[in-house]
Design an enzyme around this catalytic site. Structure first.
Site, PDB file in Angstrom:
ATOM      1  N   ASP A  26       0.852  -1.204   0.000  1.00  0.00           N
ATOM      2  CA  ASP A  26       0.000   0.000   0.000  1.00  0.00           C
ATOM      3  C   ASP A  26       0.882   1.245   0.000  1.00  0.00           C
ATOM      4  O   ASP A  26       0.566   2.251  -0.635  1.00  0.00           O
ATOM      5  CB  ASP A  26      -0.893  -0.009   1.256  1.00  0.00           C
ATOM      6  N   HIS A 219      -6.227   4.876   6.871  1.00  0.00           N
ATOM      7  CA  HIS A 219      -5.416   5.901   6.231  1.00  0.00           C
ATOM      8  C   HIS A 219      -5.593   7.159   7.075  1.00  0.00           C
ATOM      9  O   HIS A 219      -6.608   7.331   7.753  1.00  0.00           O
ATOM     10  CB  HIS A 219      -5.853   6.102   4.778  1.00  0.00           C
ATOM     11  N   CYS A 250      -4.122   4.817  -2.276  1.00  0.00           N
ATOM     12  CA  CYS A 250      -4.574   3.949  -3.358  1.00  0.00           C
ATOM     13  C   CYS A 250      -4.673   4.757  -4.642  1.00  0.00           C
ATOM     14  O   CYS A 250      -5.325   5.802  -4.670  1.00  0.00           O
ATOM     15  CB  CYS A 250      -5.931   3.337  -3.014  1.00  0.00           C
TER      16      CYS A 250
HETATM   17  P1  HMG Z   1      -9.446  -6.048 -16.213  1.00  0.00           P
HETATM   18  O1  HMG Z   1      -8.781  -5.158 -17.202  1.00  0.00           O
HETATM   19  O2  HMG Z   1     -10.957  -6.025 -16.129  1.00  0.00           O
HETATM   20  O3  HMG Z   1      -8.942  -7.561 -16.380  1.00  0.00           O
HETATM   21  O4  HMG Z   1      -8.870  -5.689 -14.800  1.00  0.00           O
HETATM   22  P2  HMG Z   1      -9.481  -8.727 -17.287  1.00  0.00           P
HETATM   23  O5  HMG Z   1      -9.830  -9.864 -16.387  1.00  0.00           O
HETATM   24  O6  HMG Z   1     -10.516  -8.229 -18.255  1.00  0.00           O
HETATM   25  O7  HMG Z   1      -8.182  -9.127 -18.129  1.00  0.00           O
HETATM   26  C1  HMG Z   1      -7.597  -8.234 -19.068  1.00  0.00           C
HETATM   27  C2  HMG Z   1      -6.151  -8.635 -19.304  1.00  0.00           C
HETATM   28  O8  HMG Z   1      -5.435  -8.439 -18.092  1.00  0.00           O
HETATM   29  C3  HMG Z   1      -5.949 -10.111 -19.673  1.00  0.00           C
HETATM   30  O9  HMG Z   1      -4.812 -10.171 -20.529  1.00  0.00           O
HETATM   31  C4  HMG Z   1      -5.594 -10.740 -18.374  1.00  0.00           C
HETATM   32  O10 HMG Z   1      -4.793 -11.915 -18.491  1.00  0.00           O
HETATM   33  C5  HMG Z   1      -4.778  -9.643 -17.711  1.00  0.00           C
HETATM   34  P3  HMG Z   1      -5.004 -10.389 -22.119  1.00  0.00           P
HETATM   35  O11 HMG Z   1      -5.754 -11.679 -22.223  1.00  0.00           O
HETATM   36  O12 HMG Z   1      -5.786  -9.189 -22.570  1.00  0.00           O
HETATM   37  O13 HMG Z   1      -3.573 -10.422 -22.579  1.00  0.00           O
HETATM   38  N1  HMG Z   1      -4.826  -9.764 -16.248  1.00  0.00           N
HETATM   39  C6  HMG Z   1      -3.756  -9.842 -15.442  1.00  0.00           C
HETATM   40  N2  HMG Z   1      -2.441  -9.825 -15.679  1.00  0.00           N
HETATM   41  C7  HMG Z   1      -1.635  -9.960 -14.590  1.00  0.00           C
HETATM   42  N3  HMG Z   1      -2.069 -10.117 -13.330  1.00  0.00           N
HETATM   43  C8  HMG Z   1      -3.382 -10.124 -13.065  1.00  0.00           C
HETATM   44  C9  HMG Z   1      -4.282  -9.974 -14.143  1.00  0.00           C
HETATM   45  N4  HMG Z   1      -5.627  -9.956 -14.220  1.00  0.00           N
HETATM   46  C10 HMG Z   1      -5.958  -9.826 -15.501  1.00  0.00           C
HETATM   47  N5  HMG Z   1      -3.824 -10.289 -11.803  1.00  0.00           N
HETATM   48  C11 HMG Z   1      -8.250  -6.290 -12.544  1.00  0.00           C
HETATM   49  C12 HMG Z   1      -9.355  -6.310 -13.627  1.00  0.00           C
HETATM   50  C13 HMG Z   1      -8.869  -6.742 -11.247  1.00  0.00           C
HETATM   51  C14 HMG Z   1      -7.137  -7.229 -12.987  1.00  0.00           C
HETATM   52  C15 HMG Z   1      -7.715  -4.834 -12.457  1.00  0.00           C
HETATM   53  O14 HMG Z   1      -8.796  -3.989 -12.198  1.00  0.00           O
HETATM   54  C16 HMG Z   1      -6.677  -4.648 -11.388  1.00  0.00           C
HETATM   55  O15 HMG Z   1      -5.562  -5.151 -11.505  1.00  0.00           O
HETATM   56  N6  HMG Z   1      -6.998  -3.892 -10.321  1.00  0.00           N
HETATM   57  C17 HMG Z   1      -6.086  -3.682  -9.204  1.00  0.00           C
HETATM   58  C18 HMG Z   1      -6.175  -2.269  -8.682  1.00  0.00           C
HETATM   59  C19 HMG Z   1      -5.274  -2.149  -7.469  1.00  0.00           C
HETATM   60  O16 HMG Z   1      -4.301  -2.855  -7.322  1.00  0.00           O
HETATM   61  N7  HMG Z   1      -5.620  -1.200  -6.556  1.00  0.00           N
HETATM   62  C20 HMG Z   1      -4.861  -0.988  -5.360  1.00  0.00           C
HETATM   63  C21 HMG Z   1      -5.035  -2.071  -4.332  1.00  0.00           C
HETATM   64  S1  HMG Z   1      -6.541  -1.925  -3.390  1.00  0.00           S
HETATM   65  C22 HMG Z   1      -6.148  -0.829  -2.096  1.00  0.00           C
HETATM   66  O17 HMG Z   1      -5.116  -0.207  -2.130  1.00  0.00           O
HETATM   67  C23 HMG Z   1      -7.083  -0.729  -0.927  1.00  0.00           C
HETATM   68  C24 HMG Z   1      -6.539  -1.439   0.333  1.00  0.00           C
HETATM   69  O18 HMG Z   1      -5.300  -0.897   0.729  1.00  0.00           O
HETATM   70  C25 HMG Z   1      -7.548  -1.309   1.489  1.00  0.00           C
HETATM   71  C26 HMG Z   1      -8.040   0.122   1.693  1.00  0.00           C
HETATM   72  O19 HMG Z   1      -7.218   1.020   1.906  1.00  0.00           O
HETATM   73  O20 HMG Z   1      -9.246   0.267   1.633  1.00  0.00           O
HETATM   74  C27 HMG Z   1      -6.336  -2.942   0.070  1.00  0.00           C
HETATM   75 MG    MG Z   2      -5.088   0.939   1.889  1.00  0.00          MG
END
Ligand code: HMG
Ligand code: MG
Length: 307
Positions: A26, A219, A250
């Site tokens: 994070d 946070h 984030c």
């Molecule tokens: P998407 O674009 O809808 O994915 O993203 P998809 O399922 O349609 O796939 C599209 C392409 O991405 C495909 O490749 C997949 O293989 C690839 P293609 O066939 O086109 O070549 N793909 C991946 N590649 C690598 N690793 C993966 C992956 N998944 C799909 N895991 C997705 C949907 C969920 C993947 C995207 O929205 C995403 O990665 N989101 C993450 C956002 C993020 O990390 N945010 C920060 C963390 S959350 C946070 O900080 C809050 C927290 O701290 C708590 C709080 O504070 O509240 C936890």
């Molecule tokens: Mg967080």
């Protein structure tokens, strides 16, 4: 100047808490300039060496969504066997495959309490996020991998405003029903206040989710994080997420700033005589070192006072 607060315990608080360190994930995920993987590995090693019992290392999310953590596999390879027990974020089956290939044993899925943030952070609807997590969690558990679940926007959402407590409890319960062992309640944008924390924990309790299954993730955007921890302590919560040096935010949440600084949390716990196992001088030295790499001072009051 003293390096430690005077210990004056308060009645009715837990004797021991677990600090779940999220600085390497994070904390760094929002940094614009790419940090060399070796620096991240050194950061993780130093956090472990400072006594932090749980150090979340990185995220196996889509590399285009979080470019800073695109080196997740390289980092875990650099950490070798010592990295296998460190949790990593995994949103879906593709992320799980990547974690399993490396032999990792702890993952965390991350859900949203609101419709808008599910769209912004996961490209999903509120309902569809469970369809994404269900097979991910099922396969992880079948492979002997432990699963934590986060819920974001538990205390407010920058697009939707207030988030009803019942909505948060429903989302949290659905994540626990999938098989997650711990639920971390995230104040993603730092708007929560102490009474709200108490009410949310009580609402989970009334729904049959005890404090032993909950963690709090604050946070510090509005300076409420430590006050909220105290509300959590009074409610009996024993796991707190924090980020070394107060790094964090984030990339998909408007106005999300730094996490609760681990050093600030340690200072409070030390003063209350609550056991946590972390060596404060080593942690401050680590955050000072990382702040030099990032080219700006740590926002943590304790790091600034002791560093
Ligand atoms: P998407 O674009 O809808 O994915 O993203 P998809 O399922 O349609 O796939 C599209 C392409 O991405 C495909 O490749 C997949 O293989 C690839 P293609 O066939 O086109 O070549 N793909 C991946 N590649 C690598 N690793 C993966 C992956 N998944 C799909 N895991 C997705 C949907 C969920 C993947 C995207 O929205 C995403 O990665 N989101 C993450 C956002 C993020 O990390 N945010 C920060 C963390 S959350 C946070 O900080 C809050 C927290 O701290 C708590 C709080 O504070 O509240 C936890
Ligand atoms: Mg967080």
């Amino acid at each position: 100047m003293s390096g430690l607060p005077m210990v004056v315990p308060a009645p009715g608080l837990p004797e021991k808490v677990t600090i779940y360190e999220v600085g390497a994930r994070d904390g760094l995920q929002n940094e614009k300039a790419l940090i060399p993987t070796e620096v991240k590995a050194e950061f993780v090693r130093r956090l472990v060496a400072a006594g932090l019992p749980v150090v979340e290392a990185t995220s196996f999310v889509h590399p285009k969504w979080v470019p800073q953590l695109a080196d997740a596999a390289d980092l875990m390879e650099l950490l070798g066997d010592s990295g296998k027990d460190l949790p990593v974020l995994v949103p879906n089956q593709r992320g799980l495959d990547r974690a399993l290939e490396l032999g990792l044993r702890h993952i965390a899925v991350f859900g949203s309490a609101t419709e808008t943030f599910a769209a912004k952070n996961l490209n999903s609807t509120l309902d569809d996020q469970f369809a994404m997590f269900a097979p991910t969690v099922e396969r992880a558990l079948a492979a002997g991998v432990d699963v934590r679940a986060y819920v974001s926007m538990c205390f407010g959402d920058p697009w939707e405003g207030a988030v009803p407590i019942e909505q948060v409890v429903t989302v949290g319960q659905r994540l626990l029903d999938l098989g997650a062992t711990q639920l971390s309640l995230g104040d993603t944008i730092g708007v929560g206040t102490a009474g709200h924390v108490t009410a949310l924990v009580e609402a989970f309790g009334a729904a049959g989710v005890g404090v032993d299954r909950l963690a709090l993730h604050f946070h510090d955007t509005y300076g409420q994080a430590l006050s909220n921890v105290q509300a959590g302590l009074r409610a009996g919560i024993t796991t707190y997420d924090a980020s070394a040096g107060g790094l964090g935010g984030c990339p998909y949440a408007v106005s999300a700033t730094g996490n609760l600084a681990t050093e600030d949390l340690v200072w409070l716990l030390d003063g209350l005589g609550i056991e946590h196992g972390v060596d404060l001088p080593s942690l401050v030295a680590t955050s000072t070192w990382m702040a030099e790499h990032l080219g700006r001072p740590s926002p943590s009051a304790v790091v600034r006072a002791l560093g």
